[in-house]
Design a protein around this motif. Structure first.
Motif, PDB file in Angstrom:
ATOM      1  N   LEU A 193      71.254  79.746  -1.731  1.00 18.08           N
ATOM      2  CA  LEU A 193      70.137  78.978  -2.284  1.00 18.08           C
ATOM      3  C   LEU A 193      70.636  77.795  -3.110  1.00 18.08           C
ATOM      4  O   LEU A 193      70.045  76.716  -3.113  1.00 18.08           O
ATOM      5  CB  LEU A 193      69.268  79.873  -3.176  1.00 18.08           C
ATOM      6  CG  LEU A 193      68.277  80.769  -2.445  1.00 18.08           C
ATOM      7  CD1 LEU A 193      67.581  81.708  -3.427  1.00 18.08           C
ATOM      8  CD2 LEU A 193      67.255  79.949  -1.684  1.00 18.08           C
ATOM      9  N   GLU A 194      71.754  78.037  -3.809  1.00 15.79           N
ATOM     10  CA  GLU A 194      72.246  76.998  -4.717  1.00 15.79           C
ATOM     11  C   GLU A 194      73.153  75.991  -4.030  1.00 15.79           C
ATOM     12  O   GLU A 194      73.439  74.933  -4.577  1.00 15.79           O
ATOM     13  CB  GLU A 194      73.004  77.647  -5.886  1.00 15.79           C
ATOM     14  CG  GLU A 194      72.063  78.269  -6.896  1.00 15.79           C
ATOM     15  CD  GLU A 194      72.780  79.143  -7.907  1.00 15.79           C
ATOM     16  OE1 GLU A 194      74.021  79.054  -8.005  1.00 15.79           O
ATOM     17  OE2 GLU A 194      72.089  79.932  -8.584  1.00 15.79           O
ATOM     18  N   SER A 195      73.602  76.314  -2.837  1.00 15.16           N
ATOM     19  CA  SER A 195      74.541  75.424  -2.160  1.00 15.16           C
ATOM     20  C   SER A 195      73.823  74.207  -1.587  1.00 15.16           C
ATOM     21  O   SER A 195      72.782  74.318  -0.960  1.00 15.16           O
ATOM     22  CB  SER A 195      75.252  76.180  -1.043  1.00 15.16           C
ATOM     23  OG  SER A 195      75.912  75.262  -0.217  1.00 15.16           O
ATOM     24  N   ARG A 196      74.432  73.059  -1.812  1.00 10.05           N
ATOM     25  CA  ARG A 196      73.833  71.835  -1.264  1.00 10.05           C
ATOM     26  C   ARG A 196      74.291  71.591   0.171  1.00 10.05           C
ATOM     27  O   ARG A 196      73.611  70.957   0.950  1.00 10.05           O
ATOM     28  CB  ARG A 196      74.191  70.632  -2.141  1.00 10.05           C
ATOM     29  CG  ARG A 196      73.145  70.364  -3.212  1.00 10.05           C
ATOM     30  CD  ARG A 196      73.643  69.350  -4.200  1.00 10.05           C
ATOM     31  NE  ARG A 196      74.645  69.930  -5.070  1.00 10.05           N
ATOM     32  CZ  ARG A 196      75.650  69.273  -5.619  1.00 10.05           C
ATOM     33  NH1 ARG A 196      75.807  67.994  -5.388  1.00 10.05           N
ATOM     34  NH2 ARG A 196      76.499  69.886  -6.418  1.00 10.05           N
ATOM     35  N   SER A 197      75.498  72.113   0.500  1.00  7.40           N
ATOM     36  CA  SER A 197      76.037  71.785   1.820  1.00  7.40           C
ATOM     37  C   SER A 197      75.758  72.856   2.880  1.00  7.40           C
ATOM     38  O   SER A 197      75.788  72.580   4.067  1.00  7.40           O
ATOM     39  CB  SER A 197      77.542  71.548   1.715  1.00  7.40           C
ATOM     40  OG  SER A 197      78.157  72.705   1.182  1.00  7.40           O
ATOM     41  N   LEU A 198      75.491  74.083   2.426  1.00  6.80           N
ATOM     42  CA  LEU A 198      75.315  75.146   3.410  1.00  6.80           C
ATOM     43  C   LEU A 198      73.830  75.422   3.658  1.00  6.80           C
ATOM     44  O   LEU A 198      73.123  75.899   2.787  1.00  6.80           O
ATOM     45  CB  LEU A 198      75.988  76.432   2.917  1.00  6.80           C
ATOM     46  CG  LEU A 198      77.506  76.374   2.759  1.00  6.80           C
ATOM     47  CD1 LEU A 198      78.001  77.579   1.973  1.00  6.80           C
ATOM     48  CD2 LEU A 198      78.204  76.315   4.106  1.00  6.80           C
ATOM     49  N   ASP A 199      73.405  75.098   4.853  1.00  4.02           N
ATOM     50  CA  ASP A 199      72.006  75.311   5.208  1.00  4.02           C
ATOM     51  C   ASP A 199      71.897  76.630   5.970  1.00  4.02           C
ATOM     52  O   ASP A 199      72.443  76.783   7.056  1.00  4.02           O
ATOM     53  CB  ASP A 199      71.529  74.129   6.059  1.00  4.02           C
ATOM     54  CG  ASP A 199      70.094  74.327   6.542  1.00  4.02           C
ATOM     55  OD1 ASP A 199      69.466  75.322   6.123  1.00  4.02           O
ATOM     56  OD2 ASP A 199      69.637  73.497   7.333  1.00  4.02           O
ATOM     57  N   ARG A 200      71.194  77.567   5.382  1.00  4.21           N
ATOM     58  CA  ARG A 200      71.096  78.907   5.971  1.00  4.21           C
ATOM     59  C   ARG A 200      70.573  78.898   7.400  1.00  4.21           C
ATOM     60  O   ARG A 200      70.995  79.668   8.243  1.00  4.21           O
ATOM     61  CB  ARG A 200      70.127  79.758   5.141  1.00  4.21           C
ATOM     62  CG  ARG A 200      70.768  80.567   4.098  1.00  4.21           C
ATOM     63  CD  ARG A 200      69.759  80.843   3.013  1.00  4.21           C
ATOM     64  NE  ARG A 200      69.063  82.112   3.188  1.00  4.21           N
ATOM     65  CZ  ARG A 200      67.796  82.288   2.868  1.00  4.21           C
ATOM     66  NH1 ARG A 200      67.090  81.289   2.404  1.00  4.21           N
ATOM     67  NH2 ARG A 200      67.247  83.468   3.011  1.00  4.21           N
ATOM     68  N   ALA A 201      69.620  78.002   7.613  1.00  7.64           N
ATOM     69  CA  ALA A 201      68.976  77.976   8.933  1.00  7.64           C
ATOM     70  C   ALA A 201      69.947  77.480  10.003  1.00  7.64           C
ATOM     71  O   ALA A 201      69.773  77.765  11.183  1.00  7.64           O
ATOM     72  CB  ALA A 201      67.738  77.097   8.877  1.00  7.64           C
ATOM     73  N   ASN A 202      70.960  76.741   9.570  1.00  9.74           N
ATOM     74  CA  ASN A 202      71.892  76.150  10.532  1.00  9.74           C
ATOM     75  C   ASN A 202      73.288  76.745  10.469  1.00  9.74           C
ATOM     76  O   ASN A 202      74.277  76.049  10.644  1.00  9.74           O
ATOM     77  CB  ASN A 202      71.990  74.635  10.278  1.00  9.74           C
ATOM     78  CG  ASN A 202      70.843  73.910  10.940  1.00  9.74           C
ATOM     79  OD1 ASN A 202      70.415  74.286  12.028  1.00  9.74           O
ATOM     80  ND2 ASN A 202      70.331  72.903  10.255  1.00  9.74           N
ATOM     81  N   TYR A 203      73.349  78.034  10.215  1.00 12.52           N
ATOM     82  CA  TYR A 203      74.665  78.652  10.052  1.00 12.52           C
ATOM     83  C   TYR A 203      75.564  78.428  11.266  1.00 12.52           C
ATOM     84  O   TYR A 203      76.780  78.478  11.176  1.00 12.52           O
ATOM     85  CB  TYR A 203      74.516  80.148   9.748  1.00 12.52           C
ATOM     86  CG  TYR A 203      73.809  80.927  10.821  1.00 12.52           C
ATOM     87  CD1 TYR A 203      74.515  81.452  11.884  1.00 12.52           C
ATOM     88  CD2 TYR A 203      72.427  81.117  10.777  1.00 12.52           C
ATOM     89  CE1 TYR A 203      73.865  82.146  12.890  1.00 12.52           C
ATOM     90  CE2 TYR A 203      71.773  81.809  11.763  1.00 12.52           C
ATOM     91  CZ  TYR A 203      72.489  82.312  12.829  1.00 12.52           C
ATOM     92  OH  TYR A 203      71.842  82.986  13.814  1.00 12.52           O
ATOM     93  N   ARG A 204      74.948  78.169  12.422  1.00 12.19           N
ATOM     94  CA  ARG A 204      75.777  78.006  13.622  1.00 12.19           C
ATOM     95  C   ARG A 204      76.601  76.730  13.597  1.00 12.19           C
ATOM     96  O   ARG A 204      77.579  76.605  14.322  1.00 12.19           O
ATOM     97  CB  ARG A 204      74.923  78.058  14.872  1.00 12.19           C
ATOM     98  CG  ARG A 204      74.616  79.503  15.241  1.00 12.19           C
ATOM     99  CD  ARG A 204      73.420  79.619  16.107  1.00 12.19           C
ATOM    100  NE  ARG A 204      73.652  79.101  17.446  1.00 12.19           N
ATOM    101  CZ  ARG A 204      72.678  78.803  18.272  1.00 12.19           C
ATOM    102  NH1 ARG A 204      71.420  78.940  17.891  1.00 12.19           N
ATOM    103  NH2 ARG A 204      72.943  78.356  19.467  1.00 12.19           N
ATOM    104  N   SER A 205      76.191  75.812  12.770  1.00 13.58           N
ATOM    105  CA  SER A 205      76.976  74.573  12.703  1.00 13.58           C
ATOM    106  C   SER A 205      77.951  74.573  11.524  1.00 13.58           C
ATOM    107  O   SER A 205      78.600  73.568  11.253  1.00 13.58           O
ATOM    108  CB  SER A 205      76.042  73.367  12.619  1.00 13.58           C
ATOM    109  OG  SER A 205      75.239  73.485  11.461  1.00 13.58           O
ATOM    110  N   TRP A 206      78.068  75.698  10.828  1.00 18.27           N
ATOM    111  CA  TRP A 206      79.022  75.749   9.717  1.00 18.27           C
ATOM    112  C   TRP A 206      80.448  75.614  10.241  1.00 18.27           C
ATOM    113  O   TRP A 206      80.840  76.289  11.200  1.00 18.27           O
ATOM    114  CB  TRP A 206      78.895  77.072   8.940  1.00 18.27           C
ATOM    115  CG  TRP A 206      77.648  77.146   8.097  1.00 18.27           C
ATOM    116  CD1 TRP A 206      76.734  76.151   7.884  1.00 18.27           C
ATOM    117  CD2 TRP A 206      77.170  78.289   7.381  1.00 18.27           C
ATOM    118  NE1 TRP A 206      75.724  76.602   7.079  1.00 18.27           N
ATOM    119  CE2 TRP A 206      75.963  77.911   6.741  1.00 18.27           C
ATOM    120  CE3 TRP A 206      77.646  79.594   7.196  1.00 18.27           C
ATOM    121  CZ2 TRP A 206      75.222  78.783   5.952  1.00 18.27           C
ATOM    122  CZ3 TRP A 206      76.904  80.466   6.409  1.00 18.27           C
ATOM    123  CH2 TRP A 206      75.706  80.063   5.787  1.00 18.27           C
TER     124      TRP A 206
END
Ligand SMILES: Nc1nc2c(ncn2[C@@H]2O[C@H](COP(=O)(O)OP(=O)(O)O)[C@@H](O)[C@H]2O)c(=O)[nH]1
Ligand SMILES: [Mg+2]
Length: 405
Positions: A193-206
């Motif tokens: 929730l606090e991360s600006r760079s990690l989007d939960r919905a797009n974990y596949r592009s991490w």
């Protein structure tokens, strides 16, 4: 009970810190661990006992409560002397796996650094001042991060597939993977929730970089850390300064200088009745005939604790971890709010450490699950005001619990 791990490279003084903190002059209470391992022990936070307050003195007839020493309460916390961390631990080198496994149970880590610069990165003895302790701080965090990153990375494919097939939330899957690190789903959720760079919905592009950042954030949240700048008695002043400056400028773990060896010497001397000293005291009295050599040694320690703002730093570190890093409060349950005692007249018989935000009912559960179950309401023994079950406890509260019998 709270568990605090003492960790660091070999020879930084971990066992000395452990011995010093767990050596109690008086057997205060027996708190056996379910599995007694030689590297687990009990340390104590030191707090002013409420029996010293004027109003309470009057209520109890001007005597001490009998559960404190010189007006101080020592409340137990668990301590763990972890195997030395060597380079490559995250790949299982040295006692790497054992080291990391032991950390799982810990809520906080005291990273013991040899601030004297007298041991190299692997813990071999070198000339004082020749090793830069800042390297140890970085190395330690790198190992912890790589450990967590390794677990995430190894299982990432599997995890992705599972997320797609079963629609399970990514934080749930991550927390399953990281159960061995002692990380909860809630903690991972907060990180995301606090991360600006990690989007939960797009974990596949991490990317791998994202996973490294994730690992870093997770370990930071699940293990609160403090740096004990140990061997401060022989450390060059500039080393302590370097450690503190880095911590302040990069907003990292707090650095508290200490001398585990001095604390161990003082507690041992107190135990042998050579001096009068309580853990954390800023001075001591030589109480006994001592040899010239002993006196010299003790006076050297006295000089050191005066120079370091009163104390060896060891007790200060334990208190800081519990009250500041982990945000616990102390609460005292009583049965008689007028006499501040239990039913058989023992004054302020117990002290409990609870997470800030805990309620009077949580305290009731700490006393006994039956009392928690049948909780009706509580009374603040100082003010005699009635408290509801949701009332959050404040540090140093004295609480009478009323329950159905
Ligand atoms: N001068 C000084 N020496 C210390 C201090 N703490 C530990 N030592 C010494 O450092 C060496 C390693 O200590 P130890 O506690 O066994 O380290 P560990 O390998 O991290 O458990 C021993 O020779 C200790 O006497 C300290 O505060 N000051
Ligand atoms: Mg050791």
């Amino acid at each position: 009970m709270i568990t605090i791990a003492i960790a660091g490279k070999p020879n930084s003084g971990k066992s000395s810190f452990f011995k010093a903190s767990t050596l109690a002059d008086v057997e205060i209470a027996a708190y056996p661990f379910t599995t007694i391992a030689p590297n687990t022990g009990i340390a104590y936070v030191k707090v002013k006992c409420p029996c010293q307050e004027e109003a309470i003195q009057q209520a109890i007839g001007g005597e001490g409560c009998g559960n404190c020493i010189d007006g101080y309460r020592f409340v137990p916390v668990g301590l763990l002397d972890v195997a030395g961390l060597v380079r490559g631990a995250h790949e299982g080198r040295g006692l790497g796996n054992e080291f990391l496994d032991e950390l799982r149970q810990a809520e906080a880590i005291i990273h013991v650094v040899d601030a004297s610069g007298g041991t190299d990165v692997d813990g071999n003895v070198v000339d004082i001042g020749s090793h830069n302790p800042l390297e140890d701080v970085d190395f330690f965090k790198t190992e912890l991060n790589l450990w967590v990153y390794g677990i995430i990375k190894r299982n990432w494919r599997k995890l992705e597939r599972k997320a797609e097939l079963e629609g399970t939330k990514i934080e749930r899957l991550l927390s399953e993977q990281l159960a061995g690190v002692g990380v909860t789903e809630e903690q991972i959720k907060m990180v995301l929730l606090e991360s600006r760079s990690l989007d939960r919905a797009n974990y596949r592009s991490w990317t791998d970089e994202d996973l490294k950042n994730l690992a870093y954030a997770i370990i930071n949240r699940s293990k609160r850390m403090l740096i004990a700048a140990n061997k401060a008695d022989i450390a060059p002043e500039e080393n302590i300064k370097k450690l503190k400056d880095k911590s302040e400028s990069e907003d990292e773990e707090l650095v508290i200088p200490c001398s585990a060896e001095a604390e161990l010497a003082l507690r041992t001397a107190a135990k042998n009745k050579i001096i009068t000293y309580l853990p954390g005291d800023s001075d001591f009295e030589i109480a006994h005939e001592v040899t010239e050599k002993q006196r010299k040694g003790l006076e050297r320690i006295r000089e050191f604790i005066h120079a370091y703002g009163g104390g060896t730093g060891v007790q200060n570190i334990i208190n800081h971890v519990v009250f500041d890093l982990l945000d616990y409060v102390v609460a005292y349950p009583v049965e008689d709010e007028h006499k501040f005692s239990d039913s058989v007249g023992r004054i302020l018989p117990d002290a409990f450490l609870l997470k800030r935000g805990s309620t009077a009912r949580d305290l009731a559960f700490s006393v006994h699950s039956d009392i928690g179950e049948s909780f009706l309401y509580a009374v603040n023994a100082r003010t005699k005001l009635r408290l509801g079950e949701k009332h959050a406890l404040e540090d140093n509260d004295i609480i009478k619990v009323v329950y159905t019998r």
